[in-house]
Design an enzyme around this catalytic site. Structure first.
Site, PDB file in Angstrom:
ATOM      1  N   LYS A 186      52.731  31.273 -92.535  1.00 45.79           N
ATOM      2  CA  LYS A 186      51.291  31.438 -92.370  1.00 45.79           C
ATOM      3  C   LYS A 186      50.766  32.571 -93.243  1.00 45.79           C
ATOM      4  O   LYS A 186      51.428  33.587 -93.407  1.00 45.79           O
ATOM      5  CB  LYS A 186      50.975  31.718 -90.898  1.00 45.79           C
ATOM      6  CG  LYS A 186      49.517  32.012 -90.583  1.00 45.79           C
ATOM      7  CD  LYS A 186      49.345  32.316 -89.116  1.00 45.79           C
ATOM      8  CE  LYS A 186      47.914  32.773 -88.814  1.00 45.79           C
ATOM      9  NZ  LYS A 186      47.626  34.094 -89.421  1.00 45.79           N
ATOM     10  N   LYS A 211      54.966  37.508 -95.712  1.00 41.86           N
ATOM     11  CA  LYS A 211      55.974  36.849 -96.554  1.00 41.86           C
ATOM     12  C   LYS A 211      56.393  37.714 -97.733  1.00 41.86           C
ATOM     13  O   LYS A 211      57.568  37.809 -98.050  1.00 41.86           O
ATOM     14  CB  LYS A 211      55.438  35.514 -97.074  1.00 41.86           C
ATOM     15  CG  LYS A 211      55.328  34.427 -96.068  1.00 41.86           C
ATOM     16  CD  LYS A 211      54.853  33.139 -96.706  1.00 41.86           C
ATOM     17  CE  LYS A 211      53.545  33.321 -97.430  1.00 41.86           C
ATOM     18  NZ  LYS A 211      52.455  33.816 -96.589  1.00 41.86           N
ATOM     19  N   LYS A 219      46.742  35.449-106.085  1.00 47.62           N
ATOM     20  CA  LYS A 219      46.490  36.886-105.912  1.00 47.62           C
ATOM     21  C   LYS A 219      47.471  37.719-106.723  1.00 47.62           C
ATOM     22  O   LYS A 219      47.266  38.910-106.917  1.00 47.62           O
ATOM     23  CB  LYS A 219      46.603  37.289-104.430  1.00 47.62           C
ATOM     24  CG  LYS A 219      45.583  36.654-103.519  1.00 47.62           C
ATOM     25  CD  LYS A 219      45.500  37.398-102.197  1.00 47.62           C
ATOM     26  CE  LYS A 219      46.838  37.620-101.519  1.00 47.62           C
ATOM     27  NZ  LYS A 219      47.514  36.376-101.129  1.00 47.62           N
ATOM     28  N   ASP A 236      50.632  28.779 -95.995  1.00 46.37           N
ATOM     29  CA  ASP A 236      51.280  27.591 -95.444  1.00 46.37           C
ATOM     30  C   ASP A 236      50.795  26.334 -96.166  1.00 46.37           C
ATOM     31  O   ASP A 236      50.851  25.241 -95.622  1.00 46.37           O
ATOM     32  CB  ASP A 236      51.025  27.477 -93.937  1.00 46.37           C
ATOM     33  CG  ASP A 236      49.549  27.522 -93.575  1.00 46.37           C
ATOM     34  OD1 ASP A 236      48.737  27.706 -94.491  1.00 46.37           O
ATOM     35  OD2 ASP A 236      49.217  27.380 -92.391  1.00 46.37           O
TER      36      ASP A 236
END
Length: 290
Positions: A8, A13, A39, A126
């Site tokens: 998510k 992450k 990003k 995700d």
């Protein structure tokens, strides 16, 4: 070995990926981490700055792929981990997933994949469609980062479905879940009871994990001057040790969305009912939505 890390959005992450990459390097593995998010901040805690992206480099070369060399796109990070950022188009101006696919294509043409023991893809949120699913085409294992929350586990279930689909035609397995910054694991346990998936590690709710992201340093680098944090590094080393053994992994059989919603919401509400008495139906709905 190639790993694809999903989860998510905002679950941690990139912080998790960077620390796993360093842990693997500490186990004498040559590691390349590829950020697959427009990003382009996946490798920030490894390098301390936002490195130029594949898109940036292609623009300077007028999109002549043949003029690009490995040193143009691969940057050295902390602990000897090499870093690449795919980047992406301006918001609303193109497909970021396409860039991920082109990044993989370019690195293969540069024979970069042959130079490393482990290649780790840190993939946007995700989203598992189009180019953002491309890392699953090359990965040996998928790793899902989650927490003990409803939304993160719902996302994990959707990612599991993508792994199952890709595993039909690729030698892909789900290595397991990593619980990131969570004080409890009861919802995680309820989920894996219904959808059997290995749990690689549960990282405790430690503020230093979040702060490391802001500092632009991995936990390993911070621990060099703060011995009290060495125990956190052991969590990532444990994950690295499991990955190095080439685990069997699983081809997950995800739970249907409505079934999962009922499973987790009923479990969560039953837990809350032990804490709160006389809760109205409207309030219970608010709890689920929150």
């Amino acid at each position: 070995m190639k790993l694809a890390v999903y989860g998510k959005g905002g679950i941690g992450k990139s912080t998790t990926s960077c620390n796993i990459s360093v842990a693997l390097a500490r186990r004498n593995k040559k590691v390349l981490q590829i950020g697959c998010d427009p990003k382009h901040d996946s490798t920030f805690t490894l390098t301390g700055f936002l490195i130029p992206t594949i898109i940036d480099t292609l623009q300077t070369k007028d999109y002549h792929y043949e003029d690009i060399w490995p040193e143009d796109v691969i940057y050295s990070g902390y602990g000897g981990v090499d870093c690449v950022e795919a980047g992406g188009p301006p918001a609303g101006a193109g497909c970021g997933g396409y860039v991920v696919g082109e990044t993989v294509k370019l690195l293969k043409e540069l024979n970069a994949f042959d130079e490393y023991d482990v290649i780790l893809f840190d993939v946007l949120g995700d989203v598992v469609c189009g180019g953002f699913a491309a890392p699953l085409n090359y990965a040996d294992y998928c790793v899902i980062v989650t927490d003990n929350g409803f939304d993160a586990l719902f996302a994990a279930n959707r990612i599991s479905a993508s792994v199952r689909e890709k595993a039909r035609t690729h030698t892909l397995r789900l290595a397991g879940l990593i619980g990131n910054r969570t004080a409890q694991r009861d919802l995680i346990d309820k989920y894996i009871e219904n959808t059997p998936i290995p749990v690689l590690e549960i990282l405790p709710l430690i503020e230093e994990i979040r702060i490391s992201r802001v500092k632009g340093q991995t936990l390993f680098e911070i621990a060099e001057s703060k011995d009290s944090l060495n125990y956190i590094c052991d969590y990532y080393l444990n994950i690295a040790d499991q990955i190095i053994t080439c685990p069997e992994g699983v081809v997950p059989q995800e739970t249907q969305d409505r079934e999962l919603f009922t499973l987790l919401s009923d479990f969560y509400l039953a837990k809350k009912d032990n804490e709160i008495s006389n809760v109205s139906a409207e309030e219970k709905l608010d709890i689920v939505i929150i």
